[in-house]
Design an enzyme around this catalytic site. Sequence first.
Site, PDB file in Angstrom:
ATOM      1  N   ASP A  14       0.172   1.879   4.815  1.00  0.00           N
ATOM      2  CA  ASP A  14      -0.064   1.813   3.402  1.00  0.00           C
ATOM      3  C   ASP A  14       0.823   2.942   2.715  1.00  0.00           C
ATOM      4  O   ASP A  14       1.511   3.915   3.319  1.00  0.00           O
ATOM      5  CB  ASP A  14      -1.511   2.258   2.989  1.00  0.00           C
ATOM      6  CG  ASP A  14      -1.891   2.274   1.528  1.00  0.00           C
ATOM      7  OD1 ASP A  14      -1.186   1.460   0.938  1.00  0.00           O
ATOM      8  OD2 ASP A  14      -2.574   3.211   1.020  1.00  0.00           O
ATOM      9  N   SER A  15       0.983   2.716   1.338  1.00  0.00           N
ATOM     10  CA  SER A  15       1.949   3.522   0.577  1.00  0.00           C
ATOM     11  C   SER A  15       1.296   4.959   0.757  1.00  0.00           C
ATOM     12  O   SER A  15       1.857   5.918   0.457  1.00  0.00           O
ATOM     13  CB  SER A  15       1.954   3.067  -0.895  1.00  0.00           C
ATOM     14  OG  SER A  15       0.553   2.968  -1.038  1.00  0.00           O
ATOM     15  N   TYR A  46       3.420   2.953  -4.535  1.00  0.00           N
ATOM     16  CA  TYR A  46       4.428   1.779  -4.839  1.00  0.00           C
ATOM     17  C   TYR A  46       4.210   0.790  -5.949  1.00  0.00           C
ATOM     18  O   TYR A  46       5.046   0.022  -6.074  1.00  0.00           O
ATOM     19  CB  TYR A  46       4.223   0.962  -3.431  1.00  0.00           C
ATOM     20  CG  TYR A  46       4.604   1.663  -2.027  1.00  0.00           C
ATOM     21  CD1 TYR A  46       5.207   2.816  -2.167  1.00  0.00           C
ATOM     22  CD2 TYR A  46       4.507   0.696  -0.955  1.00  0.00           C
ATOM     23  CE1 TYR A  46       5.694   3.215  -0.623  1.00  0.00           C
ATOM     24  CE2 TYR A  46       5.066   1.365   0.275  1.00  0.00           C
ATOM     25  CZ  TYR A  46       5.695   2.607   0.688  1.00  0.00           C
ATOM     26  OH  TYR A  46       5.974   2.938   1.652  1.00  0.00           O
ATOM     27  N   CYS A  77      -2.153  -2.535   2.233  1.00  0.00           N
ATOM     28  CA  CYS A  77      -1.784  -2.206   1.195  1.00  0.00           C
ATOM     29  C   CYS A  77      -1.394  -3.453   0.298  1.00  0.00           C
ATOM     30  O   CYS A  77      -0.718  -4.370   0.621  1.00  0.00           O
ATOM     31  CB  CYS A  77      -0.231  -1.502   1.134  1.00  0.00           C
ATOM     32  SG  CYS A  77       0.494  -0.990  -0.398  1.00  0.00           S
ATOM     33  N   GLU A 155      -6.923   9.625  -6.726  1.00  0.00           N
ATOM     34  CA  GLU A 155      -6.476  10.679  -5.989  1.00  0.00           C
ATOM     35  C   GLU A 155      -6.846  12.260  -6.409  1.00  0.00           C
ATOM     36  O   GLU A 155      -6.856  12.984  -5.716  1.00  0.00           O
ATOM     37  CB  GLU A 155      -4.874  10.625  -6.147  1.00  0.00           C
ATOM     38  CG  GLU A 155      -4.275   9.115  -5.441  1.00  0.00           C
ATOM     39  CD  GLU A 155      -3.641   9.537  -4.163  1.00  0.00           C
ATOM     40  OE1 GLU A 155      -3.192  10.530  -3.838  1.00  0.00           O
ATOM     41  OE2 GLU A 155      -3.413   8.320  -3.210  1.00  0.00           O
ATOM     42  N   CYS A 187      -6.549  -3.371  -4.668  1.00  0.00           N
ATOM     43  CA  CYS A 187      -5.644  -2.314  -4.415  1.00  0.00           C
ATOM     44  C   CYS A 187      -6.647  -1.433  -3.509  1.00  0.00           C
ATOM     45  O   CYS A 187      -7.883  -1.205  -3.597  1.00  0.00           O
ATOM     46  CB  CYS A 187      -5.528  -1.419  -5.861  1.00  0.00           C
ATOM     47  SG  CYS A 187      -5.046   0.116  -5.620  1.00  0.00           S
ATOM     48  N   HIS A 189      -7.144   1.726  -3.262  1.00  0.00           N
ATOM     49  CA  HIS A 189      -7.982   2.658  -3.808  1.00  0.00           C
ATOM     50  C   HIS A 189      -9.348   2.305  -4.702  1.00  0.00           C
ATOM     51  O   HIS A 189     -10.129   2.927  -4.664  1.00  0.00           O
ATOM     52  CB  HIS A 189      -7.259   3.422  -5.055  1.00  0.00           C
ATOM     53  CG  HIS A 189      -5.953   4.252  -4.326  1.00  0.00           C
ATOM     54  ND1 HIS A 189      -5.232   3.823  -3.662  1.00  0.00           N
ATOM     55  CD2 HIS A 189      -5.844   5.658  -4.451  1.00  0.00           C
ATOM     56  CE1 HIS A 189      -4.517   4.645  -3.195  1.00  0.00           C
ATOM     57  NE2 HIS A 189      -4.622   5.791  -3.541  1.00  0.00           N
TER      58      HIS A 189
END
Length: 271
Positions: A14-15, A46, A77, A155, A187, A189
């Site tokens: 993943d990024s 990304y 991702c 994050e 996504c 996240h």
Amino acid sequence: MIPANRALPIGVFDSGLGGLTVVKEIRRRLPGEDIIYVGDTARVPYGTKSPDTIRRYALQISFFLIQRRVKAIVVACNTVSAVALRALRSLPIPVYGVIEPGARAAILGSKSLRVGVIGTPATVGSHAYKKAIQRYAPSARVWETACPLFVPLVEEGWTDHAVTRQVARDYLKPVLAHGIDALVLGCTHYPLLKDTLGAVAGARVRLIDSAEETARDVENGLRNANALNDPERAGRSQFFVTDHPASFARLGGRFLGKGLPSARRLAFENL
Ligand code: DGL
């Protein structure tokens, strides 16, 4: 073709950290598999980069995983799956993405076939989800919107925060206005925002997370190729990151659902 040795690990990348939500599902379904995970934490996000750059990064990481003799690669991702999967499918091992499984889950989860998709600007700009959903169900109506602030908010750990709720209300408003009954969390996240997004979208909108469906694809693919490891053994995971291992270990538990063993630093410039 799949290398003959079933004992080889599965490569996942993943990024950054978000792909750990997919690792969690793979571990749950396939506890006997070893996993090598790469999080490109030095170059995340990304989702705001150009398709060319994303493809270059994705190939670089895939070559690293192939050198480590993985038997398959899981692109955990959405952004890479949306813009680079075709390039990666030229590699000599099976490559699994998250878009097709997510699209299937959306069709299964929607009664009205009115579906919303949220993702990074690159994912939404590619229309990969819309195309995949309409390939499965040509009559489906799909509305997409980019939510670039969600990644930094997650994050930052602001998954349950007044600011995140306000941002979510603003982002989702135009999509919800179309009377959708399923919303694809496009996504890695966004599954961490399920509570906030669920509260904003309301009970009649089902939230679609592709991690589970992706792990199912990987299991089916490896089983069909007779490449599953012994399910009775305890699989091991190794984690590589391109920036501070310490912050990966600190935040990673949130994605994986439990503590992380330490990650190693990977210097792409030396590859
Ligand atoms: N992993 C990315 C995705 O699923 C989100 C983070 C990024 O923008 O790199 O789209």
